[in-house]
Design an enzyme around this catalytic site. Structure first.
Site, PDB file in Angstrom:
ATOM      1  N   SER A 126       0.835  -1.202   0.000  1.00 33.56           N
ATOM      2  CA  SER A 126       0.000   0.000   0.000  1.00 33.56           C
ATOM      3  C   SER A 126       0.871   1.254   0.000  1.00 33.56           C
ATOM      4  O   SER A 126       1.677   1.440  -0.908  1.00 33.56           O
ATOM      5  CB  SER A 126      -0.959  -0.040   1.198  1.00 33.56           C
ATOM      6  N   HIS A 186      -8.026  -5.051  -1.233  1.00 33.84           N
ATOM      7  CA  HIS A 186      -6.825  -4.303  -0.882  1.00 33.84           C
ATOM      8  C   HIS A 186      -5.982  -5.116   0.092  1.00 33.84           C
ATOM      9  O   HIS A 186      -6.368  -5.331   1.247  1.00 33.84           O
ATOM     10  CB  HIS A 186      -7.209  -2.953  -0.262  1.00 33.84           C
ATOM     11  N   ASP A 208      -9.668  -3.303  -6.250  1.00 38.25           N
ATOM     12  CA  ASP A 208      -9.121  -2.718  -5.027  1.00 38.25           C
ATOM     13  C   ASP A 208      -9.980  -1.524  -4.613  1.00 38.25           C
ATOM     14  O   ASP A 208     -10.097  -0.550  -5.361  1.00 38.25           O
ATOM     15  CB  ASP A 208      -7.677  -2.262  -5.269  1.00 38.25           C
TER      16      ASP A 208
END
Length: 539
Positions: free
Chosen positions: A226, A381, A352
């Site tokens: 991320s 995600h 996502d």
């Protein structure tokens, strides 16, 4: 007369509706609720059942045709050329992501903590998990065992479920893992006026240089997740060949923070993530209120309702950026993709819910011979749960497979001093950004004209290719010249319907609901007239 006739008709309709058993309306409401939830949470169970028969979807690979990283490493990775099938009872990006954050089924992990002292007076934690801790052989130590440096996501640390999955799986195969926690996280106080942000690469650089000095015989690999992936790619682009990293993997990177900022507040479901992440940032700020009260706008931090609000009142001021957009542009890793000089695998999911596929730099990844971009249809995600029990994460296995093949290949990067740059700099359009077709975000070029090339291409067409490989030059040229024609068969029709359902999911399900709800009263009226036929004759 007409008025009386219409009134009589309406009264009959209402009488018929009134005579329909309440259970029918309850069933209709339940059907509507199921359809609404299925659509709102973007479930794909029906797609998995009827279109892929629970075989999963192929992985879309984007790479340069002459890439030695693909031909020498990624082409030998079985998982990248197979299919990804999400856990059936987690067949929704939102359910996957939520389950990962609230439970995630992490394996038992017992870290060994080391406090790293930065040159500016800051401190942060390095949490080690060595192979001996997992394999049980405490007497076994190998200074040449590969070391994987993990950079967590926003407000995440070594205690996060997905970090534990990665650390345990990597250590189990005989490698050592060190989680580089961000400043102020993991239970360590901030001891300087520097906080981490989405583009803060200094700590990553210092840790990697220190580890290379302490373990000169151990190959170093890096994995970013991320925001950590954004930091990693930015660091790789900044240092070019002058870094001691043999290879890297970026998982679910936001790539372009400005596009991501527009995306996360676009739809209702995304606003939930925006709010949840904002609360996490506020809790982080609460831990370090003394410093934030002096360096930022504390009242604004408390009143923040979105990530953008927090960045405006906190991150921008601490980092000394003029505007929030300036911070997003400066820290976005997309502009550094073409400068990456080491083997890099990037993994993202089209569904996502936090980092949109619209920000993925497809062309930049294709132009760089050192990068292989793997995109799945599903995954959420940082989730990518697989198997009936959902006990493992697909991206963790794919990461370890890629790094393992790379470690046994001659394509690991070795540190070189960066040559003096004489060519033109690669530029990435910095905006302004506008919403174009279907609510997607695109950048207006410097001449303020919006061309077809400015619109993000639809990646769903890429995943329809069963091979999963989408960057063959001959195929692209043939498609553009119209030399390839698709035969019209049942399979093609099914795929077309599937694409239509995916791209127009909301309108399709709403039309289905309207059709069902419109039919129920009519069926009820017809049923009433048929069963009460004798009664009407007597009247």
């Amino acid at each position: 007369m007409d008025y009386q006739s219409s009134s009589s008709s309406l009264s009959l309709i209402f009488e018929g509706l009134r005579l329909i058993p309440i259970i029918h309306y309850q069933i209709g409401f339940i059907c509507f609720l199921i359809i609404f939830i299925y659509n709102f949470l973007e479930f794909h169970f029906i797609h998995d059942l009827f279109f892929t028969f629970f075989r999963g979807s192929p992985i879309s690979l984007t790479y340069n045709p002459s890439s030695h990283v693909y031909h020498g490493v990624a082409s030998k990775c079985r998982l990248l050329h197979a299919r990804y099938m999400a856990t059936p009872w987690l067949s929704s990006p939102h359910v996957q992501t939520t389950f990962l954050n609230f439970h995630g089924r992490p394996p038992p992990v017992d870290y060994t903590r080391e406090i790293f002292h930065a040159s500016d007076g800051g401190t942060f934690a390095l949490d080690w998990l060595k192979s001996s801790d997992v394999l049980g052989d405490l007497t076994y130590e190998d200074d040449r065992a590969p070391i994987v440096i993990v950079i967590p996501g926003l407000t995440s640390d070594s205690s996060s479920a997905y970090i534990k999955h990665l650390a345990y799986s990597t250590a189990k195969r005989g490698w050592n893992v060190v989680v580089c926690n961000h400043r102020g996280l993991g239970g360590v106080s901030v001891t300087s006026d520097c906080f981490y942000n989405a583009g803060w690469t200094k700590d990553t650089r210092d840790v990697i240089n220190r580890l290379h000095h302490d373990y000169p015989d151990a190959p170093l690999f890096a994995v970013g997740t991320s925001i950590g992936a954004n930091i990693l790619v930015k660091y790789l682009g900044e240092d070019g060949e002058d870094l001691p990293i043999a290879g890297a993997v970026a998982i679910c990177s936001p790539w372009d923070l400005l596009i991501g900022s527009r995306f996360i507040c676009r739809r209702t479901v995304q606003k939930f993530y925006d709010k949840a992440l904002t609360v996490g940032l506020q809790e982080y700020a609460q831990l370090h209120q003394t410093l934030y009260s002096r360096l930022a706008d504390w009242d604004g931090i408390v009143k923040s309702r979105t990530i953008r609000d927090f960045d405006n009142y906190a991150t921008r001021l601490v980092g000394k950026f003029e505007t929030v957009d300036a911070y997003y542009r400066h820290c976005s890793s997309a502009q550094y993709v073409t400068k990456v000089s080491i083997p890099l695998l990037c993994i993202s999911a089209l569904d996502d819910p936090v980092c949109t596929w619209e920000a993925i730099p497809w062309d930049e990844c294709r132009a760089n011979k050192n990068i292989v971009l793997a995109v799945t249809r599903n995954g959420g995600h940082l989730a990518f749960f697989e198997g009936l029990t959902g006990s493992s994460l697909w991206w963790v296995r794919a990461t370890n497979e890629f790094l393992g093949v790379l470690h046994n290949s001659p394509f690991m990067h070795s540190q070189h001093k960066n040559p003096q740059h004489t060519g033109p700099e690669s530029t990435v359009d910095q905006g302004p950004y506008v919403n174009v077709s279907n609510g997607m975000v695109a950048a207006i070029s410097n001449n303020n004209t919006l061309s077809r090339d400015d619109v993000v291409e639809d990646p769903y067409e890429k995943l329809n290719d069963e091979s999963g490989e989408t960057n063959t030059e001959e195929r692209v040229l043939a498609n553009r010249s119209g030399q390839i024609s698709k035969p019209v068969d049942l399979t093609g029709i099914i795929k077309w319907l599937d694409e239509l359902l995916v791209q127009n999911r909301r309108s399709t399900w709403m039309l289905s609901y309207i059709a069902v709800m419109s039919t129920l009263p009519l069926l009820g009226i017809a049923f009433y007239f048929i069963t009460r036929k004798k009664k009407f004759k007597k009247i």
